[in-house]
Enzyme design. Structure first.
Site, PDB file in Angstrom:
ATOM      1  N   TYR A 169       0.803  -1.235   0.000  1.00  0.00           N
ATOM      2  CA  TYR A 169       0.000   0.000   0.000  1.00  0.00           C
ATOM      3  C   TYR A 169       0.833   1.281   0.000  1.00  0.00           C
ATOM      4  O   TYR A 169       0.471   2.257   0.643  1.00  0.00           O
ATOM      5  CB  TYR A 169      -0.990   0.024   1.174  1.00  0.00           C
ATOM      6  CG  TYR A 169      -1.546  -1.316   1.571  1.00  0.00           C
ATOM      7  CD1 TYR A 169      -2.203  -2.123   0.643  1.00  0.00           C
ATOM      8  CD2 TYR A 169      -1.418  -1.787   2.876  1.00  0.00           C
ATOM      9  CE1 TYR A 169      -2.718  -3.369   1.010  1.00  0.00           C
ATOM     10  CE2 TYR A 169      -1.939  -3.016   3.249  1.00  0.00           C
ATOM     11  CZ  TYR A 169      -2.585  -3.815   2.310  1.00  0.00           C
ATOM     12  OH  TYR A 169      -3.087  -5.041   2.679  1.00  0.00           O
ATOM     13  N   HIS A 170       1.933   1.287  -0.745  1.00  0.00           N
ATOM     14  CA  HIS A 170       2.823   2.445  -0.766  1.00  0.00           C
ATOM     15  C   HIS A 170       3.048   2.977  -2.181  1.00  0.00           C
ATOM     16  O   HIS A 170       4.200   3.142  -2.606  1.00  0.00           O
ATOM     17  CB  HIS A 170       4.175   2.094  -0.134  1.00  0.00           C
ATOM     18  CG  HIS A 170       4.091   1.623   1.279  1.00  0.00           C
ATOM     19  ND1 HIS A 170       5.060   0.840   1.868  1.00  0.00           N
ATOM     20  CD2 HIS A 170       3.149   1.823   2.239  1.00  0.00           C
ATOM     21  CE1 HIS A 170       4.719   0.579   3.126  1.00  0.00           C
ATOM     22  NE2 HIS A 170       3.566   1.163   3.373  1.00  0.00           N
ATOM     23  N   PRO A 171       2.006   3.286  -2.947  1.00  0.00           N
ATOM     24  CA  PRO A 171       2.220   3.788  -4.314  1.00  0.00           C
ATOM     25  C   PRO A 171       2.769   5.211  -4.309  1.00  0.00           C
ATOM     26  O   PRO A 171       2.364   6.052  -3.516  1.00  0.00           O
ATOM     27  CB  PRO A 171       0.814   3.736  -4.927  1.00  0.00           C
ATOM     28  CG  PRO A 171      -0.104   3.935  -3.756  1.00  0.00           C
ATOM     29  CD  PRO A 171       0.567   3.216  -2.610  1.00  0.00           C
TER      30      PRO A 171
END
Length: 524
Positions: A456-458
């Site tokens: 969840y780190h775009p």
């Protein structure tokens, strides 16, 4: 008419709205596609997986990933005040000094570690107190765990037994080592940017927050952005900005808003009938972190079955207990090979099983841990699915596209198997729930392909140097900036919420400097 219109009330947008509205002489409007952050699951830390695929989640679904057996990965993003800081695991990690110095060396002037550290400190109210690396008195509460699950201690001890040094502060003088995370919590509850920044500012007469406002496109007047067209409760409205529009929709949605407005790759926009206002590589360069968790069962002592009246009362009355857990309580940062100047691997240590991309609740006691590739060389892309504003974007992470990333995850999984053989964790394991079939390179890579997921780190889809300049002004377009994780030239080594908040703090200063947001000659 407002002076500033901010698109997106997420991790960055809430910060910007609060900081810009500190000046009583300016009028600020904050637009949010979702609703208020009133769901109790937002504020109870251990309940964050319950927000997945709910009404407060954009609930994106990626495209087939060639490096992941053509699996399509689930991509949660917060759709409420606070954005993803309202549904994340509250982990406070800044990344590594090398990340920011690399940005600056690549042309992002003003973004070296020494230059961004004051913004991290300004945001922070760390319960450990002030020192060279940490601040007090800022809006964002940063605290130690009030859960302190003993199973996490066993995991930390096992990693240390495997030869990794202990580190009490991953955001201090060095990042490497094993220990417990600090978190964005206040009195045992979530401290999102909505809690920290926005709610205290909402009583200001010069700040208006409009929820359920879906941004459809930017409005132009002779090449200058002058506002935002929104759809709200079935009606189309125009929100006008006298000075600037700041897009803070995140790494997935900020490029969508730009492309719908004609700012993006001409080769993609023209076939959709979108008038190209400026040809920029918007949506290109997506980076994210791949995680491949191992899961083991234990007899007891995990977070399984913690939602009880007693634990709810403990959280509400004493602000502690297992429901204050962020699940991923511990971490380790390490280098997988000689010659690296900084860690390329992170472990999350969770006293609960976490598998099936977090979409299946565990049915028994257990724990999860595993490697995260935190310095990936693979890059993906965000693009429009259709020209309809409410159409969900195409997202391709391109995980494991490079041999370097494949070797990194293989090495990380081999380290994880070694940790599982260490005491005190080895004697607690009752069975292997989800682990590689063996320790050969082929078996480890096969496990990463079938069990891996985004953590969840775009980032990096409107990056400094390609889409925006170092002051976050969109190249070739007046009156427009982007300020969120999408402007990172490359993803930081670790969880990205704290860096996103830092970006917004710095952006507020850049905007308040008095220099108008205008076109610059060319990309860096």
């Amino acid at each position: 008419m407002y002076d500033y219109v901010i698109v997106g009330a997420g991790s960055a947008g809430c910060v910007l709205a609060a900081r810009l509205s500190e000046d009583p002489d300016v009028k600020v409007c904050l637009l949010e596609a979702g609703g208020p952050d009133t769901a109790p699951e937002i504020h109870m830390p251990a309940a964050f997986p319950a927000t997945f695929k709910s009404s407060i989640d954009w609930d994106l679904f990626g495209e087939q990933e060639p490096g992941m057996n053509n699996r399509r990965l689930y991509m949660p993003r917060g759709k409420t005040l606070g954005g993803s800081s309202s549904i994340n695991a509250m982990i406070y990690i800044r990344g590594n000094r090398a990340d920011y110095d690399e940005w600056a060396a690549g042309g992002a002037e003003g973004w070296s570690y020494d230059e961004v550290l004051p913004y991290f400190k300004r945001a922070e109210n760390n319960e450990r107190g002030e020192d060279q690396f940490h601040g007090v008195g800022g809006p964002l509460s940063v605290s130690d765990s009030r859960a302190n699950t003993p199973l996490t201690d066993a995991l930390v001890d096992a990693v240390a037994a495997a030869g990794h040094e202990r580190n009490p502060d991953f955001n201090g003088a060095r990042q490497e080592g094993v220990g417990r995370f600090q978190m964005t919590q206040r009195d045992g509850m979530r401290c999102s940017t909505a809690v920290a920044y926005l709610h205290p500012a909402m009583s200001r007469p010069n700040l208006e927050v409009i929820t359920h406002a879906m941004a459809q496109r930017l409005l132009f007047d002779a090449g200058r952005v002058v506002g935002v067209e929104i759809s709200r409760l079935g009606e189309v409205q125009e929100i006008r900005a006298e000075r600037e529009v700041i897009v803070s929709g995140g790494a997935y949605h900020s490029p969508v808003i730009l492309m719908l407005s004609g700012i993006g790759p001409a080769v993609d926009l023209e076939p959709m009938g979108i008038e190209v206002r400026h040809d920029l590589p918007v949506g290109h360069g997506l980076q994210d972190h791949l995680m491949a968790n191992l899961n083991y069962t234990v007899a007891d002592g995990s977070l399984f079955g913690i939602v009880t009246p007693e634990n709810i009362e403990l959280l509400m009355s004493e602000h502690r207990g297992p429901l204050s857990s962020n699940i991923a309580e511990g971490a380790a940062f390490m280098r997988t090979r000689p010659g690296l100047d900084a860690p390329d691997m992170q472990f999350h240590l969770a006293p609960s099983m976490f598998y099936d991309e977090g979409l299946t609740a565990p049915a028994q006691h257990g724990f999860a841990f595993g490697p995260v590739v935190i310095k990936p060389t693979s890059r993906g892309r965000v693009s429009l699915r259709t020209p309809m504003p409410d159409s969900k974007p195409l997202v391709l992470c391109n995980f494991l596209d490079t041999d370097e990333d494949r070797q990194c995850v293989i090495a990380g999984l081999r380290i994880a198997l070694e940790v599982a053989e260490q005491e005190p964790i080895k004697s607690l394991i009752t069975s292997a729930f989800s682990v590689p079939d063996g320790d050969s390179d082929e078996e480890l890579l096969a496990f990463a392909r079938r069990a891996g997921q985004t953590v969840y780190h775009p980032t990096s889809t409107c990056a400094i140097g390609s889409v925006v300049d170092p002051e976050l002004r969109v190249y070739g377009v007046e009156g427009l900036r982007v300020a969120d994780a999408s402007v990172m030239p490359s993803v930081t080594r670790g969880n990205t919420n704290a860096p996103t908040i830092m970006i917004a703090e710095k952006a507020a200063d850049l905007i308040r400097s008095g220099r108008p947001a205008g076109a610059t000659a060319s990309a860096v």
